[in-house]
Enzyme design. Sequence first.
Site, PDB file in Angstrom:
ATOM      1  N   CYS A   9      31.140  30.471  45.087  1.00 26.62           N
ATOM      2  CA  CYS A   9      31.753  31.090  46.245  1.00 26.62           C
ATOM      3  C   CYS A   9      33.178  32.059  45.588  1.00 26.62           C
ATOM      4  O   CYS A   9      33.926  31.729  45.164  1.00 26.62           O
ATOM      5  CB  CYS A   9      32.049  30.107  46.673  1.00 26.62           C
ATOM      6  N   CYS A  12      36.858  30.457  46.575  1.00 24.89           N
ATOM      7  CA  CYS A  12      36.682  29.424  46.724  1.00 24.89           C
ATOM      8  C   CYS A  12      37.097  29.894  44.842  1.00 24.89           C
ATOM      9  O   CYS A  12      38.238  29.719  44.468  1.00 24.89           O
ATOM     10  CB  CYS A  12      35.291  28.567  46.208  1.00 24.89           C
ATOM     11  N   HIS A 101      32.668  31.515  53.326  1.00 24.97           N
ATOM     12  CA  HIS A 101      33.266  30.268  53.011  1.00 24.97           C
ATOM     13  C   HIS A 101      34.617  30.817  54.333  1.00 24.97           C
ATOM     14  O   HIS A 101      34.213  31.667  54.567  1.00 24.97           O
ATOM     15  CB  HIS A 101      34.411  30.764  51.797  1.00 24.97           C
ATOM     16  N   HIS A 103      35.979  32.179  57.012  1.00 26.79           N
ATOM     17  CA  HIS A 103      37.675  32.996  57.094  1.00 26.79           C
ATOM     18  C   HIS A 103      38.135  33.736  58.436  1.00 26.79           C
ATOM     19  O   HIS A 103      37.076  34.370  59.309  1.00 26.79           O
ATOM     20  CB  HIS A 103      37.660  34.322  56.195  1.00 26.79           C
TER      21      HIS A 103
HETATM   22  P1  AMP Z   1      32.410  38.043  56.442  1.00 29.39           P
HETATM   23  O1  AMP Z   1      31.930  39.960  56.974  1.00 29.39           O
HETATM   24  O2  AMP Z   1      33.233  38.467  58.009  1.00 29.39           O
HETATM   25  O3  AMP Z   1      32.056  37.572  56.078  1.00 29.39           O
HETATM   26  O4  AMP Z   1      34.521  39.338  55.695  1.00 29.39           O
HETATM   27  C1  AMP Z   1      34.019  38.885  53.959  1.00 29.39           C
HETATM   28  C2  AMP Z   1      35.120  40.389  53.756  1.00 29.39           C
HETATM   29  O5  AMP Z   1      35.498  39.837  52.386  1.00 29.39           O
HETATM   30  C3  AMP Z   1      34.734  41.538  53.980  1.00 29.39           C
HETATM   31  O6  AMP Z   1      36.115  42.116  54.982  1.00 29.39           O
HETATM   32  C4  AMP Z   1      34.936  41.834  52.190  1.00 29.39           C
HETATM   33  O7  AMP Z   1      35.820  43.228  52.623  1.00 29.39           O
HETATM   34  C5  AMP Z   1      36.431  40.907  51.938  1.00 29.39           C
HETATM   35  N1  AMP Z   1      36.328  41.232  50.926  1.00 29.39           N
HETATM   36  C6  AMP Z   1      35.094  41.041  50.032  1.00 29.39           C
HETATM   37  N2  AMP Z   1      35.058  39.904  48.468  1.00 29.39           N
HETATM   38  C7  AMP Z   1      36.681  40.713  48.888  1.00 29.39           C
HETATM   39  C8  AMP Z   1      37.434  40.295  48.074  1.00 29.39           C
HETATM   40  N3  AMP Z   1      36.983  40.307  46.109  1.00 29.39           N
HETATM   41  N4  AMP Z   1      38.711  40.751  48.269  1.00 29.39           N
HETATM   42  C9  AMP Z   1      38.849  40.839  49.225  1.00 29.39           C
HETATM   43  N5  AMP Z   1      38.181  40.783  50.037  1.00 29.39           N
HETATM   44  C10 AMP Z   1      37.446  40.588  50.181  1.00 29.39           C
HETATM   45 ZN    ZN Z   2      34.192  28.494  49.006  1.00 23.38          ZN
END
Ligand code: AMP
Ligand code: ZN
Length: 117
Positions: A9, A12, A101, A103
């Site tokens: 993940c 995580c 995860h 958010h």
């Molecule tokens: P969701 O599409 O709602 O699952 O949101 C996941 C979010 O995580 C997206 O807006 C991505 O741009 C963001 N994301 C993916 N990888 C990273 C990372 N390494 N650091 C920060 N944000 C990320």
């Molecule tokens: Zn997680």
Amino acid sequence: MTGEPQDDCLFCRIVAGTIPATIVRETETTVAFRDINPQAPTHVLVIPKAHHRDAAALAAAAPELAADVLRETQAVADEEKLESYRIVFNTGSGAGQTVWHAHAHVLGGRGLDWPPG
Ligand code: AMP
Ligand code: ZN
């Protein structure tokens, strides 16, 4: 298992510090960091440190932790000086969830259309 760290993940791993992130706030139970692909001038993700696959699973398994996440969205908004902002929990792939995860997206710093796309 819900609540336990998952090796595969991404979030995580951010909690564990093995993948870098621009962390803006951290509490005993949550981390807030900037989204890597921002959709607004402020785009911060607030996550529980414990792994839960989505907001509903989080609320069902750990309601106090869900409340911690919500409280932190307001703390982020205050720090970013956002008077208005949007909290988004994409839930399910059809709604755009890509990281499993829980958010909260905190979006602000520009006008936000309603209804959203
Ligand atoms: P969701 O599409 O709602 O699952 O949101 C996941 C979010 O995580 C997206 O807006 C991505 O741009 C963001 N994301 C993916 N990888 C990273 C990372 N390494 N650091 C920060 N944000 C990320
Ligand atoms: Zn997680």
